[in-house]
Design a protein around this motif. Sequence first.
Motif, PDB file in Angstrom:
ATOM      1  N   GLY A   1     -20.013 -57.927 -16.959  1.00  0.00           N
ATOM      2  CA  GLY A   1     -19.556 -58.687 -15.806  1.00  0.00           C
ATOM      3  C   GLY A   1     -20.047 -58.099 -14.507  1.00  0.00           C
ATOM      4  N   SER A   2     -19.951 -58.894 -13.454  1.00  0.00           N
ATOM      5  CA  SER A   2     -20.316 -58.429 -12.126  1.00  0.00           C
ATOM      6  C   SER A   2     -19.145 -57.685 -11.502  1.00  0.00           C
ATOM      7  CB  SER A   2     -20.695 -59.625 -11.247  1.00  0.00           C
ATOM      8  OG  SER A   2     -19.546 -60.434 -11.027  1.00  0.00           O
ATOM      9  N   TYR A   3     -19.381 -57.134 -10.340  1.00  0.00           N
ATOM     10  CA  TYR A   3     -18.317 -56.408  -9.641  1.00  0.00           C
ATOM     11  C   TYR A   3     -17.134 -57.331  -9.372  1.00  0.00           C
ATOM     12  CZ  TYR A   3     -15.778 -53.992  -5.953  1.00  0.00           C
ATOM     13  OH  TYR A   3     -14.788 -53.412  -5.204  1.00  0.00           O
ATOM     14  N   LEU A   4     -17.399 -58.530  -8.859  1.00  0.00           N
ATOM     15  CA  LEU A   4     -16.307 -59.426  -8.484  1.00  0.00           C
ATOM     16  C   LEU A   4     -15.484 -59.882  -9.683  1.00  0.00           C
ATOM     17  CD1 LEU A   4     -17.571 -61.790  -5.627  1.00  0.00           C
ATOM     18  CD2 LEU A   4     -15.907 -59.934  -5.523  1.00  0.00           C
ATOM     19  N   LEU A   5     -16.089 -59.982 -10.853  1.00  0.00           N
ATOM     20  CA  LEU A   5     -15.334 -60.369 -12.044  1.00  0.00           C
ATOM     21  C   LEU A   5     -14.342 -59.269 -12.418  1.00  0.00           C
ATOM     22  CD1 LEU A   5     -14.731 -62.312 -14.310  1.00  0.00           C
ATOM     23  CD2 LEU A   5     -16.636 -61.345 -15.598  1.00  0.00           C
ATOM     24  N   TYR A   6     -14.821 -58.037 -12.478  1.00  0.00           N
ATOM     25  CA  TYR A   6     -13.916 -56.916 -12.747  1.00  0.00           C
ATOM     26  C   TYR A   6     -12.894 -56.771 -11.619  1.00  0.00           C
ATOM     27  CZ  TYR A   6     -17.412 -55.503 -16.251  1.00  0.00           C
ATOM     28  OH  TYR A   6     -18.263 -55.466 -17.325  1.00  0.00           O
ATOM     29  N   PHE A   7     -13.349 -57.013 -10.388  1.00  0.00           N
ATOM     30  CA  PHE A   7     -12.491 -56.873  -9.215  1.00  0.00           C
ATOM     31  C   PHE A   7     -11.318 -57.848  -9.260  1.00  0.00           C
ATOM     32  CE2 PHE A   7     -11.384 -58.156  -4.870  1.00  0.00           C
ATOM     33  CZ  PHE A   7     -11.122 -56.939  -4.270  1.00  0.00           C
ATOM     34  N   GLU A   8     -11.593 -59.113  -9.580  1.00  0.00           N
ATOM     35  CA  GLU A   8     -10.503 -60.090  -9.586  1.00  0.00           C
ATOM     36  C   GLU A   8      -9.522 -59.834 -10.729  1.00  0.00           C
ATOM     37  OE1 GLU A   8     -11.618 -64.121 -10.138  1.00  0.00           O
ATOM     38  OE2 GLU A   8     -12.674 -63.793 -12.036  1.00  0.00           O
ATOM     39  N   LEU A   9     -10.009 -59.308 -11.844  1.00  0.00           N
ATOM     40  CA  LEU A   9      -9.099 -58.951 -12.932  1.00  0.00           C
ATOM     41  C   LEU A   9      -8.203 -57.778 -12.533  1.00  0.00           C
ATOM     42  CD1 LEU A   9     -11.490 -59.253 -16.026  1.00  0.00           C
ATOM     43  CD2 LEU A   9      -9.690 -60.844 -15.325  1.00  0.00           C
ATOM     44  N   ALA A  10      -8.760 -56.829 -11.792  1.00  0.00           N
ATOM     45  CA  ALA A  10      -7.954 -55.708 -11.310  1.00  0.00           C
ATOM     46  C   ALA A  10      -6.906 -56.178 -10.314  1.00  0.00           C
ATOM     47  CB  ALA A  10      -8.864 -54.657 -10.666  1.00  0.00           C
ATOM     48  N   VAL A  11      -7.306 -57.077  -9.402  1.00  0.00           N
ATOM     49  CA  VAL A  11      -6.377 -57.558  -8.367  1.00  0.00           C
ATOM     50  C   VAL A  11      -5.255 -58.374  -8.975  1.00  0.00           C
ATOM     51  CG1 VAL A  11      -6.150 -59.071  -6.359  1.00  0.00           C
ATOM     52  CG2 VAL A  11      -8.092 -57.498  -6.521  1.00  0.00           C
ATOM     53  N   ILE A  12      -5.588 -59.335  -9.834  1.00  0.00           N
ATOM     54  CA  ILE A  12      -4.541 -60.181 -10.414  1.00  0.00           C
ATOM     55  C   ILE A  12      -3.638 -59.355 -11.317  1.00  0.00           C
ATOM     56  CG2 ILE A  12      -5.870 -60.913 -12.450  1.00  0.00           C
ATOM     57  CD1 ILE A  12      -3.525 -63.115 -10.347  1.00  0.00           C
ATOM     58  N   GLY A  13      -4.217 -58.380 -12.021  1.00  0.00           N
ATOM     59  CA  GLY A  13      -3.401 -57.550 -12.899  1.00  0.00           C
ATOM     60  C   GLY A  13      -2.414 -56.679 -12.133  1.00  0.00           C
ATOM     61  N   LEU A  14      -2.889 -55.962 -11.118  1.00  0.00           N
ATOM     62  CA  LEU A  14      -2.018 -55.057 -10.376  1.00  0.00           C
ATOM     63  C   LEU A  14      -0.997 -55.811  -9.527  1.00  0.00           C
ATOM     64  CD1 LEU A  14      -4.513 -52.254  -9.253  1.00  0.00           C
ATOM     65  CD2 LEU A  14      -2.657 -52.081 -10.922  1.00  0.00           C
ATOM     66  N   SER A  15      -1.412 -56.906  -8.897  1.00  0.00           N
ATOM     67  CA  SER A  15      -0.482 -57.653  -8.053  1.00  0.00           C
ATOM     68  C   SER A  15       0.621 -58.297  -8.887  1.00  0.00           C
ATOM     69  CB  SER A  15      -1.229 -58.716  -7.235  1.00  0.00           C
ATOM     70  OG  SER A  15      -1.920 -59.621  -8.081  1.00  0.00           O
ATOM     71  N   MET A  16       0.257 -58.881 -10.014  1.00  0.00           N
ATOM     72  CA  MET A  16       1.279 -59.467 -10.884  1.00  0.00           C
ATOM     73  C   MET A  16       2.189 -58.395 -11.463  1.00  0.00           C
ATOM     74  SD  MET A  16       1.132 -62.833 -11.117  1.00  0.00           S
ATOM     75  CE  MET A  16       1.743 -63.273 -12.737  1.00  0.00           C
ATOM     76  N   PHE A  17       1.622 -57.232 -11.768  1.00  0.00           N
ATOM     77  CA  PHE A  17       2.428 -56.121 -12.270  1.00  0.00           C
ATOM     78  C   PHE A  17       3.474 -55.690 -11.238  1.00  0.00           C
ATOM     79  CE2 PHE A  17       2.829 -51.427 -12.087  1.00  0.00           C
ATOM     80  CZ  PHE A  17       3.601 -51.234 -13.220  1.00  0.00           C
ATOM     81  N   LEU A  18       3.058 -55.563  -9.980  1.00  0.00           N
ATOM     82  CA  LEU A  18       3.977 -55.115  -8.938  1.00  0.00           C
ATOM     83  C   LEU A  18       5.070 -56.148  -8.660  1.00  0.00           C
ATOM     84  CD1 LEU A  18       1.404 -53.510  -6.462  1.00  0.00           C
ATOM     85  CD2 LEU A  18       3.046 -52.319  -7.927  1.00  0.00           C
ATOM     86  N   VAL A  19       4.672 -57.413  -8.572  1.00  0.00           N
ATOM     87  CA  VAL A  19       5.659 -58.466  -8.310  1.00  0.00           C
ATOM     88  C   VAL A  19       6.618 -58.596  -9.490  1.00  0.00           C
ATOM     89  CG1 VAL A  19       5.983 -60.942  -7.870  1.00  0.00           C
ATOM     90  CG2 VAL A  19       4.116 -59.714  -6.753  1.00  0.00           C
ATOM     91  N   SER A  20       6.097 -58.530 -10.712  1.00  0.00           N
ATOM     92  CA  SER A  20       6.947 -58.638 -11.904  1.00  0.00           C
ATOM     93  C   SER A  20       7.887 -57.444 -12.032  1.00  0.00           C
ATOM     94  CB  SER A  20       6.090 -58.761 -13.161  1.00  0.00           C
ATOM     95  OG  SER A  20       5.375 -59.968 -13.172  1.00  0.00           O
ATOM     96  N   THR A  21       7.394 -56.264 -11.679  1.00  0.00           N
ATOM     97  CA  THR A  21       8.259 -55.082 -11.728  1.00  0.00           C
ATOM     98  C   THR A  21       9.421 -55.235 -10.754  1.00  0.00           C
ATOM     99  OG1 THR A  21       6.385 -53.676 -12.339  1.00  0.00           O
ATOM    100  CG2 THR A  21       8.329 -52.584 -11.428  1.00  0.00           C
ATOM    101  N   TYR A  22       9.135 -55.773  -9.576  1.00  0.00           N
ATOM    102  CA  TYR A  22      10.206 -56.046  -8.614  1.00  0.00           C
ATOM    103  C   TYR A  22      11.214 -57.043  -9.209  1.00  0.00           C
ATOM    104  CZ  TYR A  22      12.573 -58.025  -4.561  1.00  0.00           C
ATOM    105  OH  TYR A  22      13.526 -58.472  -3.677  1.00  0.00           O
TER     106      TYR A  22
END
Length: 318
Positions: free
Chosen positions: A53-74
């Motif tokens: 994958g390109s940088y942006l593909l890995y990047f968007e997976l990292a962003v959606i994963g961490l942001s959903m993790f933080l919101v879900s943990t809350y």
Amino acid sequence: MKYSQTARSLSVIFHGIIALAFGCLGLYFGFFVVPEFFNPVVKDQFTLYLFTGSYLLYFELAVIGLSMFLVSTYGLVKGCLSITKKSDEELVKSFSAFISEGWIISIFFLLQGALLFDLTTQRESGSNPAFVVVAGIILAIIFLIATNIPMVKLFDGKDSSILVTRLAWGFGTTLIVMGLIALCSLPGLYAASATAADGDYQLQLWLLVLAGLVPGGLLTFLGFYARKTGKNTGVVSTGVIGASGLIIGVCMLIVGVLEVVGISDDDSFHTLLTTTGKPVGYGYPVMLIILGALVAIATLAVVAYSLKPKADKVQTRA
């Protein structure tokens, strides 16, 4: 108590599942893959058995994963508090986290279909991006509908400051995560400095940092402001939304224009989009310009409408 014990338990269970699943996704891509993307030696240790994958593909997976993790943990924490304290207010906050997650996922799929369709399309192999575009937009609509129905039932005719706070925090969290991940990629890029396109890489990464950290910080502040004052609208919220939207829109416009200018037959300016070294066409930069202009214009329209006197708004509705 208005809500049953079953509702409280389900909130905890589903938030736990979402936090675990997206946490694994975000932690792996956000801590191991994306920060080392520009270091070919270290990168291969984490991507050798992954999809290419390109940088942006890995990047968007990292962003959606961490942001959903933080919101879900809350939401998980608030769900647990609703059980221990038998508090309906804590449960509503936990439900509001589900609404934030729905909006985040909806925007993710909307961007996938309207802007980032080339990330999952191999044009050099002759595959058609139409499926990705249609599927992304349909999924975005489905999640928006699934999110808005419970949102209306929860807050129709009630104080919506809790909803405004959680949405502001949800969007702010996502943008801050985006900016921090891009910022963590810069040291590896500066250390590598091996290609002529390094200046282009750096420019796009710094624009990602700007479009993430500044609007993210402003929206997080808006969430605290709405929580403390109980106000959903006003000069502060109008200013925050206006500044955030303009920064994001202008950054998108700058990258889009530079992408169009940089495209040639033998050189790809899609520095963060492709790993093939070949141009992927004008779809990505043109959509960047269109979406960036729409975001900026819509932001100005919202700000202008919000600042109109109330009498003019009443006449407009009539």
